[in-house]
Design an enzyme around this catalytic site. Structure first.
Site, short mmCIF file in Angstrom:
data_model
loop_
_atom_site.label_atom_id
_atom_site.label_comp_id
_atom_site.label_asym_id
_atom_site.label_seq_id
_atom_site.Cartn_x
_atom_site.Cartn_y
_atom_site.Cartn_z
NE ARG A 39 -35.84 -34.09 -11.86
CZ ARG A 39 -36.58 -34.46 -10.82
NH1 ARG A 39 -37.90 -34.28 -10.86
NH2 ARG A 39 -36.03 -34.98 -9.75
CG ASP A 68 -34.54 -34.06 1.83
OD1 ASP A 68 -35.28 -33.54 0.97
OD2 ASP A 68 -33.43 -34.54 1.56
NE ARG A 94 -32.36 -28.36 3.30
CZ ARG A 94 -31.96 -28.76 2.10
NH1 ARG A 94 -32.61 -29.72 1.47
NH2 ARG A 94 -30.92 -28.19 1.52
CG HIS A 107 -32.92 -35.58 -2.28
ND1 HIS A 107 -33.15 -34.79 -1.17
CD2 HIS A 107 -32.06 -34.87 -3.06
CE1 HIS A 107 -32.43 -33.69 -1.26
NE2 HIS A 107 -31.77 -33.70 -2.42
#
Length: 350
Positions: free
Chosen positions: A123, A183, A186, A210
């Site tokens: 990552r 988010d 949701r 996030h």
């Protein structure tokens, strides 16, 4: 990249037919401008970028839309596809180019471009490649639209919003990350589904990163103006903290589930970003959980870090951060989220 030929130049020898169709009234000024056009630029025409562009056009948020991407054929194809729908959509001038000069004079620049993760790639390495990519995107965008608002959508959005702030030289109020706006949508959907109410009647925020260290602000959730947790306590209705944690986990896992099923997310982020664009450009002064410079808020003081906080948005960008009461646990989790982002930034040497 050249735009499609205008129908107005289809006359003999390229004559501009508008002169034949429309005759000006007497004593008119042909250069009169009745209103200032709104221009939005979208950098990156992948699935996310085009979902955003399509939603912006269909919701009539811009008079002019500029698209930029490194792939000229893909770019021109997307531009033509949108232009061909002109008869079914609000009138929007659409241009596209690999040259950032097409973005000149933008009111809002939305950046969705980003490198894809290679198999086995860490990552951190992916993030380093995206930082390098942004060093080629943000400076020319800032140069051509020095008074614009930058809205960063590319992930990891919090770190890349910080990078964009540094690269652009813009004041912090004009550099915003899409953050946890989606988010929170949701989150509201899952709560509404759980209680069988309309999601628009649910007030609830996810803040912080996030990502996996995001924080659900359970203490401030309300349904139709009724604070949920205090109502349950006053009515002596028992609730399990595990149930709350499972809802938050479902929020965090939502994007992963969509990606595993269809390969990417697009429509929800398209609506989310268009929602932010409306609040910004129409000076709605609505409160959105978006990634902002968080230093000095809620005890976050470890360094310059961008993460999502409930912020009021308007024509000037971030107008202020809402002073929501947090419990001690929520405050600790938010600070931990900030530390997580700062740790990643330190590895990048930012």
């Amino acid at each position: 990249m050249q735009k499609s030929p205008s129908a107005s130049s289809l006359g003999p020898g390229g004559l501009d037919l508008t002169q034949a169709f429309f005759k000006p009234i007497q004593n008119s000024d042909p250069h009169s401008i009745t209103k200032r056009n709104i221009k939005i630029s979208v950098i990156g025409v992948g699935n996310v970028g085009m979902a955003i562009a399509q939603t912006i056009i269909s919701q009539d948020l811009a008079d002019e839309l500029a698209l930029v991407d490194a792939k000229p054929d893909k770019l021109r194809g997307e531009m033509l596809d949108l232009q061909h729908a002109a008869a079914f959509l609000p009138r929007t001038k659409i241009n596209a180019s690999v040259d950032y000069s097409v973005t000149a004079g933008s009111d809002l620049c939305i950046v969705t471009a980003g490198a894809r993760q290679n198999p086995g790639e860490s990552r951190l390495n992916l993030l380093q490649r995206n930082v390098a990519l942004f060093s080629n995107i943000i400076p020319p965008v800032a140069k051509h639209s020095p008074d614009s608002i930058l809205l960063i959508v590319s992930n990891p959005v919090d770190v890349l919003t910080h990078v964009s702030w540094k690269l652009s030289g813009f004041p912090s109020n004009r550099v915003i990350g899409s953050g946890t706006n989606l988010d929170s949508s949701r989150f509201r959907f899952l709560i509404a589904d759980h209680l069988d109410v309309n999601a628009q009647d649910v007030q609830a925020f996810i803040v912080g990163e996030h990502g996996d260290s995001s924080v659900a602000l359970w203490s401030s959730i309300s349904i139709g103006g009724v604070p949920v947790l205090s109502f349950l306590q006053n009515q002596q209705i028992a609730f399990e903290k595990e149930t709350l944690e499972n809802i938050h986990k479902a929020v965090v896992d939502s994007a992963y589930e969509v990606i595993s099923l269809k390969g990417y997310t697009s429509w929800a982020i398209g609506y989310s970003v268009a929602n932010l664009a409306r609040s910004l450009l129409r000076d709605q002064r609505k409160i959105h959980p978006v990634s902002v410079l968080a230093k000095g808020f809620y005890g976050i003081d470890g360094g310059d870090v961008f993460l999502s906080l409930p912020a009021q948005l308007g024509r000037g960008g971030v107008l202020g951060v809402t002073n929501i009461h947090l419990t001690d646990e929520e405050m600790q989790r938010l600070r931990k989220s900030a530390e997580t982002i700062l740790e990643v930034q330190s590895q990048l040497g930012l």
